[in-house]
Design a protein around this motif. Structure first.
Motif, short mmCIF file in Angstrom:
data_model
loop_
_atom_site.label_atom_id
_atom_site.label_comp_id
_atom_site.label_asym_id
_atom_site.label_seq_id
_atom_site.Cartn_x
_atom_site.Cartn_y
_atom_site.Cartn_z
N VAL A 77 0.85 -1.20 0.00
CA VAL A 77 0.00 0.00 0.00
C VAL A 77 0.88 1.24 0.00
CG1 VAL A 77 -1.75 1.30 1.29
CG2 VAL A 77 -1.89 -1.19 1.13
N ALA A 78 0.61 2.14 -0.94
CA ALA A 78 1.43 3.34 -1.11
C ALA A 78 0.86 4.51 -0.32
CB ALA A 78 1.50 3.71 -2.59
N ASP A 79 1.71 5.54 -0.17
CA ASP A 79 1.32 6.83 0.42
C ASP A 79 0.82 6.71 1.86
OD1 ASP A 79 1.89 8.08 -2.06
OD2 ASP A 79 -0.12 7.60 -2.80
N VAL A 80 1.43 5.81 2.62
CA VAL A 80 1.05 5.71 4.03
C VAL A 80 1.62 6.90 4.78
CG1 VAL A 80 1.29 4.33 6.13
CG2 VAL A 80 0.98 3.20 3.92
N PRO A 81 0.77 7.70 5.44
CA PRO A 81 1.27 8.91 6.12
C PRO A 81 2.07 8.57 7.37
CG PRO A 81 -1.06 8.62 6.57
CD PRO A 81 -0.69 7.56 5.57
N THR A 82 3.04 9.40 7.66
CA THR A 82 3.90 9.19 8.83
C THR A 82 3.51 10.19 9.92
OG1 THR A 82 5.56 10.66 7.88
CG2 THR A 82 5.80 8.32 7.45
N ASP A 83 2.43 9.89 10.58
CA ASP A 83 1.94 10.80 11.62
C ASP A 83 1.01 10.01 12.53
OD1 ASP A 83 1.57 13.06 13.09
OD2 ASP A 83 0.98 14.33 11.40
N SER A 84 0.49 10.68 13.57
CA SER A 84 -0.46 10.06 14.49
C SER A 84 -1.87 10.51 14.14
CB SER A 84 -0.13 10.46 15.94
OG SER A 84 1.14 9.97 16.31
N PHE A 85 -2.81 9.55 14.17
CA PHE A 85 -4.19 9.85 13.78
C PHE A 85 -5.16 9.23 14.79
CE2 PHE A 85 -1.65 9.92 9.93
CZ PHE A 85 -2.05 11.11 9.33
N ASN A 86 -6.28 9.92 14.99
CA ASN A 86 -7.32 9.44 15.89
C ASN A 86 -8.45 8.79 15.10
OD1 ASN A 86 -5.96 10.51 18.13
ND2 ASN A 86 -6.98 12.49 17.94
N TYR A 87 -8.93 7.69 15.62
CA TYR A 87 -10.07 7.04 14.97
C TYR A 87 -10.93 6.39 16.05
CZ TYR A 87 -7.96 2.34 15.46
OH TYR A 87 -7.44 1.16 15.94
N GLY A 88 -12.14 5.97 15.67
CA GLY A 88 -13.05 5.35 16.63
C GLY A 88 -14.35 5.00 15.94
N GLY A 89 -15.34 4.65 16.76
CA GLY A 89 -16.64 4.32 16.19
C GLY A 89 -17.17 3.00 16.69
N SER A 90 -17.62 2.16 15.78
CA SER A 90 -18.37 0.94 16.08
C SER A 90 -17.68 0.03 17.09
CB SER A 90 -18.60 0.16 14.78
OG SER A 90 -19.17 -1.09 15.05
N TYR A 115 -7.12 4.95 19.20
CA TYR A 115 -8.56 4.83 19.35
C TYR A 115 -9.05 5.83 20.40
CZ TYR A 115 -13.14 3.06 20.57
OH TYR A 115 -14.49 2.96 20.81
N VAL A 116 -10.15 6.53 20.08
CA VAL A 116 -10.68 7.56 20.97
C VAL A 116 -12.14 7.25 21.29
CG1 VAL A 116 -11.15 10.03 21.24
CG2 VAL A 116 -9.12 9.28 19.97
N ILE A 129 -19.27 8.56 13.90
CA ILE A 129 -19.51 9.44 12.75
C ILE A 129 -19.73 10.87 13.23
CG2 ILE A 129 -21.09 9.92 10.83
CD1 ILE A 129 -21.55 6.83 10.71
N ARG A 130 -20.42 11.02 14.34
CA ARG A 130 -20.64 12.36 14.89
C ARG A 130 -19.30 13.01 15.27
NH1 ARG A 130 -24.18 10.94 18.22
NH2 ARG A 130 -22.93 10.78 20.12
N MET A 131 -18.41 12.23 15.88
CA MET A 131 -17.09 12.76 16.25
C MET A 131 -16.27 13.11 15.01
SD MET A 131 -16.21 10.13 19.36
CE MET A 131 -14.58 10.79 19.73
N LEU A 132 -16.43 12.34 13.93
CA LEU A 132 -15.74 12.65 12.67
C LEU A 132 -16.26 13.97 12.11
CD1 LEU A 132 -13.83 11.77 10.34
CD2 LEU A 132 -15.78 10.57 9.34
N LEU A 133 -17.56 14.15 12.14
CA LEU A 133 -18.16 15.40 11.65
C LEU A 133 -17.68 16.59 12.48
CD1 LEU A 133 -21.81 14.13 11.04
CD2 LEU A 133 -20.23 14.97 9.28
N ASP A 134 -17.47 16.37 13.78
CA ASP A 134 -17.04 17.46 14.68
C ASP A 134 -15.54 17.69 14.67
OD1 ASP A 134 -19.68 17.79 15.40
OD2 ASP A 134 -19.53 16.61 17.26
N GLY A 135 -14.81 16.92 13.86
CA GLY A 135 -13.36 17.12 13.78
C GLY A 135 -12.58 16.47 14.90
N LYS A 136 -13.20 15.55 15.66
CA LYS A 136 -12.51 14.89 16.77
C LYS A 136 -11.86 13.58 16.35
CE LYS A 136 -15.65 17.01 20.10
NZ LYS A 136 -16.76 16.79 21.07
N LEU A 137 -12.22 13.09 15.18
CA LEU A 137 -11.60 11.89 14.62
C LEU A 137 -11.11 12.18 13.21
CD1 LEU A 137 -14.15 9.07 15.64
CD2 LEU A 137 -12.07 9.77 16.86
N ASP A 138 -10.10 11.44 12.79
CA ASP A 138 -9.60 11.58 11.41
C ASP A 138 -10.34 10.65 10.45
OD1 ASP A 138 -7.41 13.53 11.82
OD2 ASP A 138 -6.67 11.96 13.17
#
Length: 363
Positions: A77-90, A115-116, A129-138
């Motif tokens: 898989v190409a273009d894997v970013p080198t940074d920290s990201f927040n995710y969550g949900g189900s 995971y947040v 999804i609500r947290m993604l819309l609010d900018g709290k998840l990537d």
């Protein structure tokens, strides 16, 4: 006369000897010349064989390299970013986060995922999804498709949302193990949660009030009222008791004889303290979310029920929950990491890991 004959005989003998020597000489000459020719040609033959062998090895090597390059795994898989990201949900994705995401980060250590949990409300597809819309998840993980309202909210905020399917699950209905009921149709399940069916004797069970457990709609992980359903948006019945998570629901069911709950099949089919019910579009076509024969609670945890993956795979099970990565389309780092995460899960290695986590791969 005798002398003349002797001379002739001697001459004939000398001629015969000469001719024999000549013939032997020619034969030897041919042998020598043939040997020399063979000697000089032999290296070329060997050389050709070596070249052919080398060429075959090179072709095989190129073929192996191409196969390696074309192999679908986390490394390709190409273009894997080198940074920290927040995710969550189900919450249904818990086994994916434990098994698959750890494999991804071991293979691609440059990608760091955190995971947040939601600050308000219980974790689930809706809250993620609500947290993604609010900018709290990537990016978010969901066990249901996006709603029209969520798409409209994204548009109001200047971007759109994309849902990328990466797996399949079923929605299982579980009850107290002591409850004797043959199963439910999808319509009966919906009517229970709308408060229209309130006693188990209305669906072929004992005279026992129904206590329906559910996450709050705004935090729901899975849904039994599809987006295109006429029942979408209707208020749940007054008999519904709200729980924080599937873990809490299972705990409540174990001490509530008339209790019922629906959730990710992967989350509840394996549980020892509840019993999964067969589901169907009609009462004559009930399909269990588990593989037959059913393992009784008394046999668990020595043996556990296994997911009926074949029925989920072929679509005969009536309530399927597709697994989606929800990606913010804003041409920013959120979109990049969401795309990359989905691509990682859609590799052959990712799909095999999703199956190991207890789900069904994308058709």
């Amino acid at each position: 006369m005798d002398n003349t004959n002797q001379r002739k005989a001697l001459i004939n003998t000398e001629i015969a000897l000469f001719l024999r020597g000549l013939i032997i000489g020619k034969v030897l000459t041919i042998i020598v010349i043939g040997g020399l020719l063979w000697w000089f040609l032999k290296p070329n033959v060997f050389s050709r064989n070596t070249i052919n062998s080398s060429s075959a090895q090179n072709v095989n090597s190129i073929s192996d390299n191409n196969a390696s390059k074309n192999a679908s795994n986390f490394q390709t898989v190409a273009d894997v970013p080198t940074d920290s990201f927040n995710y969550g949900g189900s919450t249904a994705w818990a086994s994916i986060r434990q098994l698959v995401d750890s494999q991804i980060q071991n293979a691609r250590s440059e990608l760091k995922l955190h995971y947040v949990d939601p600050v308000n409300g219980s974790p689930g597809s809706s809250s993620g999804i609500r947290m993604l819309l609010d900018g709290k998840l990537d990016f978010a993980q969901s066990s249901r498709p996006l709603t029209d309202e969520e798409q409209a909210t994204a548009k109001e905020r200047g971007f759109t949302l994309e849902q990328r399917q990466v797996g399949r699950d079923g929605i299982a209905v579980v009850v107290n193990p002591s409850l004797n009921v043959p199963g439910l149709t999808v319509d009966q399940l919906q009517q229970i949660y709308l408060g229209k069916i309130t006693n188990w004797n209305q669906v072929g069970g004992p005279n026992l009030p129904i206590t329906a457990f559910s996450q709050r709609p705004e935090d729901a992980d899975t849904v039994i009222f599809p987006n295109n359903s006429d029942l979408k948006g209707q208020a749940l019945g007054s008999n519904v008791q709200y729980v924080y998570s599937a873990t809490e629901a299972v705990r409540q069911l174990s001490k509530t004889p008339g209790g019922v709950y629906y959730a990710s099949a992967r989350s509840v089919v394996f549980q020892c303290s509840v019993k999964a019910l067969p589901l169907g579009q009609t009462s004559s076509q009930l399909i269990p979310p588990y593989q037959k024969p059913m393992v009784s609670p008394e046999q668990c945890p020595r043996r556990r029920n296994q997911l009926n993956t074949e029925a989920i795979k072929n679509g005969s099970y009536p309530m399927i929950a597709n697994l989606f990565v929800i990606i913010k389309q804003n041409k920013g780092p959120e979109q990049q990491v969401g795309d990359v995460y989905a691509n990682l899960l859609l590799t052959d290695q990712g799909q095999k890991a999703i199956e190991q986590a207890g789900f069904v791969r994308v058709p």
